[in-house]
Design a protein around this motif. Structure first.
Motif, short mmCIF file in Angstrom:
data_model
loop_
_atom_site.label_atom_id
_atom_site.label_comp_id
_atom_site.label_asym_id
_atom_site.label_seq_id
_atom_site.Cartn_x
_atom_site.Cartn_y
_atom_site.Cartn_z
N ASP A 25 0.83 -1.21 0.00
CA ASP A 25 0.00 0.00 0.00
C ASP A 25 0.87 1.26 0.00
OD1 ASP A 25 -2.53 1.00 -0.21
OD2 ASP A 25 -2.96 0.99 1.93
N LEU A 26 1.98 1.23 0.72
CA LEU A 26 2.89 2.38 0.74
C LEU A 26 3.59 2.54 -0.61
CD1 LEU A 26 4.45 2.07 4.31
CD2 LEU A 26 2.91 3.87 3.49
N ALA A 29 1.09 4.20 -2.69
CA ALA A 29 0.96 5.61 -2.31
C ALA A 29 2.10 6.44 -2.89
CB ALA A 29 0.90 5.76 -0.80
N ILE A 63 -2.89 9.32 -1.55
CA ILE A 63 -3.76 8.72 -0.53
C ILE A 63 -5.22 8.60 -0.93
CG2 ILE A 63 -2.22 9.62 1.24
CD1 ILE A 63 -4.44 11.59 2.02
N SER A 66 -6.38 4.89 -1.43
CA SER A 66 -6.49 4.08 -0.22
C SER A 66 -7.60 4.59 0.70
CB SER A 66 -5.15 4.06 0.53
OG SER A 66 -4.78 5.37 0.93
N ALA A 79 -4.44 5.52 5.57
CA ALA A 79 -3.62 6.69 5.26
C ALA A 79 -3.75 7.79 6.30
CB ALA A 79 -3.99 7.23 3.89
N TYR A 85 2.06 7.19 5.16
CA TYR A 85 1.41 7.42 3.86
C TYR A 85 1.61 8.86 3.40
CZ TYR A 85 -1.13 2.95 4.04
OH TYR A 85 -1.46 1.62 4.06
N SER A 89 4.08 10.33 0.51
CA SER A 89 3.46 11.09 -0.57
C SER A 89 4.15 12.44 -0.76
CB SER A 89 1.97 11.30 -0.28
OG SER A 89 1.27 10.07 -0.28
#
Length: 276
Positions: A25-26, A29, A63, A66, A79, A85, A89
């Motif tokens: 997920d990161l 992001a 973000i 997510s 996030a 997150y 970003s």
């Protein structure tokens, strides 16, 4: 009577970089934020954004996918709970701001398209992973993957006054997200490791879209009535974009030289006639 929670302020949040889902997920992001910053600097989207504006676009790209995904499954967005997150970003946004243009003020269109393809695939993978985790049916999993992978671009397009990318002709933008989600679900059902599933899904989806951009494969438009011809927008393929020879991009930036300078209706002036 409303009772206020006795919890104290969590100043630094729940920092976490580990765990297969969190790490992927990161990555999504970071690539989404890099894509958002590049998009904000792209001639088609640039609206005199300040440096802060470009970084906010990066955060939107990083973000939004997510946050939208988690809200749809009734969860507090990761996030907002994990500061990593937003930090990732912002860092990716700074990088995007710094590398958006080549020497000579030519926008890095090829890099932008490659980052877009990566962002689509990663967000679709974590979207499908989340859908499976919460027990959604297959159609819900695929929809969640598409929404997660396109939400950031949708918001940036609207903010910039541009038709959202997922609705207009392009090199299988939504199709790439769907493909990544389907491949991930198949690999997961086969009992493969999470990272193996993610790697296979990413390579298949990313490669497919890059090839589509090189070959000019695009989503079909609706059939036109007799006598009506769809307008060709002349979008250059990825090859010319990577080589920095996109005529459309040069014209948009005002870097394309005049075809007939110092001419009259396209014909060279006759100096001898001028002297008469």
């Amino acid at each position: 009577m409303v009772q206020l929670a006795d919890e104290s302020v969590n100043w630094f949040g729940d920092w976490s970089l580990s765990g297969s889902f969190t790490t992927i997920d990161l990555i999504a992001a970071a690539t989404g934020a890099l894509n958002g910053a590049l998009l904000a600097r792209r001639p088609s989207h640039y609206r005199n954004y300040t440096i802060v504006g470009v970084l906010l676009m990066a955060v939107l790209g990083g973000i939004s996918g997510s946050v939208t995904r988690d809200l749809l499954v009734n969860e507090v967005p990761a996030a907002l709970m994990n500061p990593a997150y937003i930090v990732f970003s912002l860092v990716a946004g700074i990088v995007g701001y710094l590398i958006a243009f080549k020497p000579g003020q030519l926008f890095r269109e090829g890099l932008f398209e490659l980052v877009t393809s990566a962002s689509l695939a990663w967000f679709a993978i974590v979207g499908a992973q989340k859908g499976i985790r919460v027990g959604l049916p297959m159609i819900g999993v695929l929809l969640l993957a598409v929404v997660a992978s396109t939400a950031g671009r949708y918001l940036i397009d609207l903010t910039s006054g541009v038709p959202p990318k997922l609705f207009v002709r392009g090199e299988w933008y939504v199709g790439t997200a769907l493909l990544a989600a389907v491949v991930w679900v198949i690999c997961d059902a086969a009992g493969l490791n999470v990272w193996v599933c993610a790697g296979i899904a990413f390579v298949v989806a990313y490669t497919t879209r890059v090839v589509a951009m090189y070959r000019g494969w695009e989503e079909p438009l609706p059939k036109e009535p007799p006598g009506v011809h769809q307008r060709d927008d002349g979008r250059p393929r990825l090859g010319p974009k990577l080589k920095g020879k996109s005529e459309q991009e040069l014209r948009a930036l005002g870097l394309l030289p005049e075809e007939h300078p110092d001419t009259d209706e396209g014909k060279p002036r006759n100096d001898r006639n001028d002297r008469r």
